[in-house]
Scaffold this active site. Structure first.
Site, PDB file in Angstrom:
ATOM      1  N   GLY A  25       3.703  -4.860 -29.651  1.00 28.75           N
ATOM      2  CA  GLY A  25       3.701  -6.270 -29.306  1.00 28.75           C
ATOM      3  C   GLY A  25       5.032  -6.769 -28.765  1.00 28.75           C
ATOM      4  N   ILE A  26       5.388  -7.991 -29.149  1.00 29.92           N
ATOM      5  CA  ILE A  26       6.625  -8.602 -28.661  1.00 29.92           C
ATOM      6  C   ILE A  26       7.839  -7.778 -29.069  1.00 29.92           C
ATOM      7  CG2 ILE A  26       8.129 -10.622 -28.910  1.00 29.92           C
ATOM      8  CD1 ILE A  26       5.556 -12.322 -29.163  1.00 29.92           C
ATOM      9  N   TYR A 171       1.641 -20.555 -41.674  1.00 28.51           N
ATOM     10  CA  TYR A 171       2.263 -19.955 -40.490  1.00 28.51           C
ATOM     11  C   TYR A 171       3.104 -21.002 -39.770  1.00 28.51           C
ATOM     12  CZ  TYR A 171       2.753 -17.789 -35.894  1.00 28.51           C
ATOM     13  OH  TYR A 171       3.258 -17.286 -34.721  1.00 28.51           O
ATOM     14  N   LYS A 175       7.269 -20.969 -39.520  1.00 31.67           N
ATOM     15  CA  LYS A 175       7.915 -20.884 -38.211  1.00 31.67           C
ATOM     16  C   LYS A 175       8.810 -22.094 -37.964  1.00 31.67           C
ATOM     17  CE  LYS A 175       6.435 -16.922 -36.605  1.00 31.67           C
ATOM     18  NZ  LYS A 175       7.366 -15.811 -36.284  1.00 31.67           N
ATOM     19  N   ALA A 205      -0.196 -12.021 -25.012  1.00 33.80           N
ATOM     20  CA  ALA A 205      -1.156 -10.919 -24.888  1.00 33.80           C
ATOM     21  C   ALA A 205      -0.659  -9.660 -25.591  1.00 33.80           C
ATOM     22  CB  ALA A 205      -1.422 -10.630 -23.413  1.00 33.80           C
ATOM     23  N   THR A 206      -0.582  -9.719 -26.904  1.00 32.45           N
ATOM     24  CA  THR A 206      -0.202  -8.563 -27.705  1.00 32.45           C
ATOM     25  C   THR A 206      -1.450  -7.804 -28.160  1.00 32.45           C
ATOM     26  OG1 THR A 206      -0.291  -9.822 -29.760  1.00 32.45           O
ATOM     27  CG2 THR A 206       1.809  -9.809 -28.563  1.00 32.45           C
TER      28      THR A 206
END
Length: 265
Positions: A25-26, A171, A175, A205-206
């Protein structure tokens, strides 16, 4: 102690970079971007050993390393930083990317969630998304200050911190707290020449998104941006590379909205 007044930004050479949650992913995209720029990377992961090894194979250059650790443990946070510094031969950049993300399995809307699930879910999100990043940052700051390096800490936050998350409030809150942590650290570490920033992406878009929605992202999600799409991990990685650069010192304390104009504030 390095003072900031009148000090020109240091030009970049080979830097030593810890990317947490870099198995895919990122995090993987960030690790690759830094390696392509000539830096040495510590690829942190929790349990996805095969994915982390793939990330390592994707990195050009030499001197990269794998670092395993559970960032829900304060002691392991410190160990991850210390092992990264030892393996790389230094530590100038930390990217706090490791996080528990939203998912159907972790839904906890305030109405309809039993108390045991509610408290357990909040603990999971808090221990990784906020406290894990806080403890990693603490350990990294000790190293950077002791070494006298003009370090960089970049937090991967979220658009959800600003618009809220109906089904995943923990979440959004963690964050938002991560963004606040970054601003507090920016003030505290500036006298040491260390800059701290955060980036707040929207949908990206992971692999997690693909696993959740398949190859076709629902139109209701892509329509959120006037560009009619979601971000790619590489776009976020490019922004992180800049935020961690010597030239970006004056961005310290900033939270970069990175959501394709899907949420403006």
């Amino acid at each position: 102690m390095v003072t900031g007044a009148g000090r020109a930004p240091q030009r970049s050479g080979v830097r030593h970079v810890l990317v947490t949650g870099a198995s895919r992913g990122i995090g993987r995209a960030v690790a690759v971007r830094f390696a392509e720029a000539g830096h040495r990377i510590a690829v942190h992961y929790l349990a996805r050993t095969a994915d982390a090894r793939r990330t390592l194979r994707l990195l050009p250059g030499e001197g990269h390393t794998l670092i395993q650790g559970d960032l829900s443990s304060p002691e392991e946070c410190r160990t991850v930083v210390e092992e990264s510094e030892r393996a790389l031969g230094g530590l100038e950049v930390v990217v706090n990317n490791a996080a528990i993300a939203t998912s159907p399995a972790l839904r906890h809307p305030v109405v309809g969630t039993d108390f045991a699930t509610w408290t357990d879910t909040w603990a999971q999100f808090t221990n990784i998304n906020l406290l894990g990043a806080a403890h990693v940052s603490w350990a990294a700051a000790q190293s950077m200050v002791a070494s006298g390096v003009p370090g960089r800490i970049v937090n991967i936050g979220s658009r959800g911190a600003f618009r809220g998350e109906l089904e995943h409030p923990a979440y959004a809150v963690t964050k938002a707290a991560l963004h606040a942590l970054g601003q507090s650290l920016a003030i505290a570490l500036a006298p040491h020449g260390i800059a701290v920033t955060s980036i707040a992406p929207g949908f990206t878009a992971t692999e997690r998104v693909t696993e959740r929605f398949g190859s076709e992202i629902p139109a209701g999600i892509t329509a959120g941006s006037p560009f009619g799409r979601i971000a790619t991990p590489d776009e976020i990685a490019a922004a992180v590379l800049y935020l961690a650069s010597p030239e970006a010192e004056w961005a310290s304390g900033a939270i970069l909205d990175f959501n394709g104009a899907s949420h403006l504030r």
